[in-house]
Scaffold this active site. Structure first.
Site, PDB file in Angstrom:
ATOM      1  N   LYS A  41      27.962  50.924 -45.974  1.00 42.94           N
ATOM      2  CA  LYS A  41      27.300  52.829 -45.506  1.00 42.94           C
ATOM      3  C   LYS A  41      28.407  52.718 -46.703  1.00 42.94           C
ATOM      4  O   LYS A  41      29.756  52.946 -47.121  1.00 42.94           O
ATOM      5  CB  LYS A  41      29.080  52.185 -43.946  1.00 42.94           C
ATOM      6  CG  LYS A  41      28.036  52.228 -42.766  1.00 42.94           C
ATOM      7  CD  LYS A  41      29.005  52.316 -41.962  1.00 42.94           C
ATOM      8  CE  LYS A  41      28.767  51.130 -40.566  1.00 42.94           C
ATOM      9  NZ  LYS A  41      29.734  52.159 -38.961  1.00 42.94           N
ATOM     10  N   SER A 128      29.466  57.594 -34.795  1.00 43.88           N
ATOM     11  CA  SER A 128      29.431  58.054 -35.991  1.00 43.88           C
ATOM     12  C   SER A 128      28.095  58.480 -36.590  1.00 43.88           C
ATOM     13  O   SER A 128      28.506  59.876 -37.230  1.00 43.88           O
ATOM     14  CB  SER A 128      30.296  57.065 -36.862  1.00 43.88           C
ATOM     15  OG  SER A 128      32.037  57.126 -36.410  1.00 43.88           O
TER      16      SER A 128
HETATM   17  O1  PNS Z   1      32.508  50.584 -37.204  1.00 49.32           O
HETATM   18  P1  PNS Z   1      31.842  49.522 -38.250  1.00 49.32           P
HETATM   19  O2  PNS Z   1      30.988  50.191 -39.418  1.00 49.32           O
HETATM   20  O3  PNS Z   1      30.452  48.586 -37.463  1.00 49.32           O
HETATM   21  O4  PNS Z   1      32.743  48.637 -38.651  1.00 49.32           O
HETATM   22  C1  PNS Z   1      32.535  47.346 -39.309  1.00 49.32           C
HETATM   23  C2  PNS Z   1      33.618  46.650 -40.087  1.00 49.32           C
HETATM   24  C3  PNS Z   1      34.658  47.985 -40.927  1.00 49.32           C
HETATM   25  C4  PNS Z   1      35.039  46.279 -38.695  1.00 49.32           C
HETATM   26  C5  PNS Z   1      33.548  45.323 -40.837  1.00 49.32           C
HETATM   27  O5  PNS Z   1      31.919  45.879 -41.328  1.00 49.32           O
HETATM   28  C6  PNS Z   1      34.305  44.563 -41.356  1.00 49.32           C
HETATM   29  O6  PNS Z   1      34.941  43.873 -40.498  1.00 49.32           O
HETATM   30  N1  PNS Z   1      34.402  45.040 -42.836  1.00 49.32           N
HETATM   31  C7  PNS Z   1      35.889  44.311 -43.355  1.00 49.32           C
HETATM   32  C8  PNS Z   1      34.695  43.422 -44.762  1.00 49.32           C
HETATM   33  C9  PNS Z   1      34.891  41.905 -43.520  1.00 49.32           C
HETATM   34  O7  PNS Z   1      35.518  40.867 -42.854  1.00 49.32           O
HETATM   35  N2  PNS Z   1      32.943  40.795 -43.133  1.00 49.32           N
HETATM   36  C10 PNS Z   1      33.168  39.977 -43.335  1.00 49.32           C
HETATM   37  C11 PNS Z   1      32.944  40.147 -41.550  1.00 49.32           C
HETATM   38  S1  PNS Z   1      31.011  40.413 -41.129  1.00 49.32           S
END
Ligand code: PNS
Length: 168
Positions: A41, A128
């Site tokens: 994003k 969002s």
């Molecule tokens: O609000 P969102 O964008 O749906 O949240 C997604 C989020 C930020 C929780 C996810 O992308 C995340 O956990 N990012 C941190 C990196 C990570 O751990 N990635 C592996 C999980 S698949």
């Protein structure tokens, strides 16, 4: 002490997020709202700005901490000794993406669980991205984001239209 994590991009925090954060306090002694990096994003607000908006929006909630973390959720959960991560589910369409993340996180850190909490029906459609789209076309976002951040969102959208460089 049972610690839960509400992770997300929160770009910006919506009424749907606030509802999940608030209800999570019924399950956990302490809830960490973690502003994470989602590499897929491009964001409107920087991590620091999103933390500030979230702190303002949750100012009247107890047992809450808002932090940013650049890295894997699985590592953050280990670092903070969290029992579980709470994710809001709006519709069946959210499930596949969330399930994939849950399975990945379990492989990376088998010690924590993901709890899926369904949103209340008023927030089924809310995200969002939808908020940003409404604001971009001059619509009223006051039912969708906390009152204390409405002007911040409108101002940033307006700055973006006038060619502000991207947040990250
Ligand atoms: O609000 P969102 O964008 O749906 O949240 C997604 C989020 C930020 C929780 C996810 O992308 C995340 O956990 N990012 C941190 C990196 C990570 O751990 N990635 C592996 C999980 S698949």
């Amino acid at each position: 002490m049972k610690i839960g994590i509400c992770p997300g991009s929160f770009d910006p925090v919506t009424m749907g997020h606030l509802d999940i954060i608030s209800r999570s306090r019924k399950i956990f002694d302490h809830v960490i709202v973690a502003v994470m990096i989602n590499p897929a994003k491009k964001t409107l607000f920087t991590v620091e700005e999103r933390i500030e908006l979230l702190k303002r929006a949750t100012a009247d909630m107890d047992h809450i901490e808002v932090v940013g973390f650049e890295g894997l959720l699985a590592d953050f959960a280990r670092l903070r000794g969290a029992t579980a991560v709470i994710k809001g589910l709006r519709a069946v369409t959210d499930f596949e993406y969330e399930f994939q993340q849950d399975l990945t996180n379990k492989k990376l850190n088998p010690d924590f669980e993901t709890i899926f909490m369904s949103t209340i029906s008023e927030h089924m459609f809310l995200s969002s991205s939808i908020v940003k789209q409404i604001a971009m076309f001059g619509g009223d976002i006051s039912n969708f984001v906390p009152a204390c951040i409405v002007e911040d969102v409108k101002k940033r959208i307006c700055e973006d239209k006038n060619g502000r460089p991207s947040a990250e």
